[in-house]
Design an enzyme around this catalytic site. Structure first.
Site, PDB file in Angstrom:
ATOM      1  CG  ASN A 128     117.342  57.758  91.483  1.00  0.00           C
ATOM      2  OD1 ASN A 128     116.310  57.431  92.057  1.00  0.00           O
ATOM      3  ND2 ASN A 128     118.495  57.858  92.107  1.00  0.00           N
ATOM      4  CG  HIS A 167     111.745  53.612  87.068  1.00  0.00           C
ATOM      5  ND1 HIS A 167     111.560  53.852  88.411  1.00  0.00           N
ATOM      6  CD2 HIS A 167     111.478  52.285  86.886  1.00  0.00           C
ATOM      7  CE1 HIS A 167     111.195  52.734  89.011  1.00  0.00           C
ATOM      8  NE2 HIS A 167     111.138  51.772  88.103  1.00  0.00           N
ATOM      9  N   GLY A 259     119.341  53.686  99.114  1.00  0.00           N
ATOM     10  CA  GLY A 259     118.368  54.749  98.915  1.00  0.00           C
ATOM     11  C   GLY A 259     117.058  54.358  98.282  1.00  0.00           C
ATOM     12  CG  ASN A 304     116.731  53.224 102.790  1.00  0.00           C
ATOM     13  OD1 ASN A 304     117.006  54.158 102.047  1.00  0.00           O
ATOM     14  ND2 ASN A 304     115.487  52.929 103.127  1.00  0.00           N
TER      15      ASN A 304
END
Length: 371
Positions: A128, A167, A259, A304
């Site tokens: 994220n 990221h 997730g 998940n």
């Protein structure tokens, strides 16, 4: 073979509920947990899905009606080859950042922080870019506190980093020329919103200093969001690789993945490398095969709503099917019920005679020596 456990299983189905409770106990007992997360943990924070028709991409299309781009195209490095797609990207990112700025951390973010506070988190790794982990107190690899700028380059302080941002970070910008890393200010955000890139202030200062000495002006770079796109290398890639190697060498005793769809190649490799060391035996004897000291060690848990693919059958031990926020709440509830002493707050008198929670034993020793 991966065992799937439905988080919404009725209480009557005792075997599944017992298995879920056992996993909660594993979390409570393990001391070197690695957590890897994806976009799914931020959904309940109110961050819109850019892929949906009602998402941010639809808003950007209103500003650029003639541009044909898919949601994925907005995160591909090739967009910088074209001025129009670059402008669309800047506008999209500015809208996304404003949405993130108004979002609040989810229970899953607070759970990761709780693991850290209980000295059970070896490290958190996230795909994220929203920086919500830092909002709950986990120092990120892209944050200002974890970097020292020198000649336009950033160096991570590994010991201080609790959350590795694989990221990048939408709250920061970097120069396309000198690579200086800066906070994303309202001034920069307003320019991005219009589809334009701000000039780099560091490049500008150096160029102006040369002009003042009657020297030739330097080229001035532009600022871009400090996030990592598809087919881009991470500016802190070497530092992140060093951190990962250190964490593997410390032999984590549990891996929790939450997730994420496990589709990105780099993340798949990261998960498999950590899973391998988590599953690795820690003891061996002449009469038996190598095994772990405690049965609650060595678990790889995937939380998940959708199941992992077949390639993960020998990697993931348990798939907890359900919402990550619901699962972390169950873990906390089970943990408090099974090991209540872990949640007791020990207090002592400080140097001024006030009761305070015990945090720094060295400080307490110093105070004792003064009495």
């Amino acid at each position: 073979m991966t065992v799937t456990l439905d988080l919404e299983t009725p209480v009557a189905e005792s075997s599944t509920r017992r298995a879920l409770t056992d996993i909660s106990l594993c979390v409570a007992k393990c001391k070197k947990i690695v957590v890897i997360t994806g976009a799914g943990i931020s959904c309940s924070s109110g961050i819109p899905d850019f892929r949906s028709s009602e998402g941010l991409y639809a808003l950007v299309k209103q500003q650029y009606p003639d541009v044909v781009m898919r949601g994925r195209d907005l995160f591909d490095a090739s967009l910088f080859r074209d001025q129009t797609s670059t402008s669309v990207f800047y506008t999209f990112i500015s809208q996304l950042k404003r949405s993130i700025d108004s979002a609040m951390p989810a229970p899953t973010h607070r759970f990761i922080k709780a693991l850290d506070s209980k000295r059970k988190l070896l490290r958190s790794y996230t795909q994220n870019i929203d920086g919500l982990e830092e909002r709950v107190g986990l120092c990120g690899s892209s944050g200002q506190d974890s970097q020292t700028n020198k000649k336009g380059k950033s160096k991570s302080k590994a010991d201080d980093i609790r959350n590795v941002q694989l990221h990048g970070d939408i709250h920061r910008v970097r120069c396309t020329l000198c690579s200086v890393d800066l906070p994303c200010t309202e001034e920069y955000l307003s320019m991005f919103e219009k589809g334009t890139a701000p000039d780099c202030p560091e490049c500008t200062l150096r160029s102006e200093a040369r002009i003042a000495r009657s020297a030739r002006a330097l080229k001035i770079g532009t600022l871009r969001p400090a996030i990592v796109l598809y087919d881009e290398t991470h500016p802190l890639g070497d530092d992140i690789g060093t951190i990962q190697s250190q964490d593997i060498a410390r032999k984590p005793d549990m891996l929790i993945i939450m997730g994420t769809s496990l589709k990105v190649h780099g993340l798949k490799k990261l998960v498999k490398e950590f899973a391998k060391v988590v599953h690795a035996p820690t003891t061996a004897s002449a009469s038996s095969s190598p095994k772990r000291v405690n049965k609650w060690q060595g678990k790889v848990v995937f939380v998940n709503k959708t199941a992992p693919g077949s390639e993960w059958s020998e990697v993931i031990d348990y798939h907890v099917m359900g919402d990550t926020d619901a699962w972390v709440q169950k873990v906390i509830d089970d943990w408090k019920r099974l090991r209540p002493s872990d949640w007791e707050i020990q207090q002592t008198l400080d140097c001024e005679g006030n009761f305070k929670p015990v945090k720094d034993t060295n400080q307490l020793k110093r105070c004792s020596s003064q009495i």
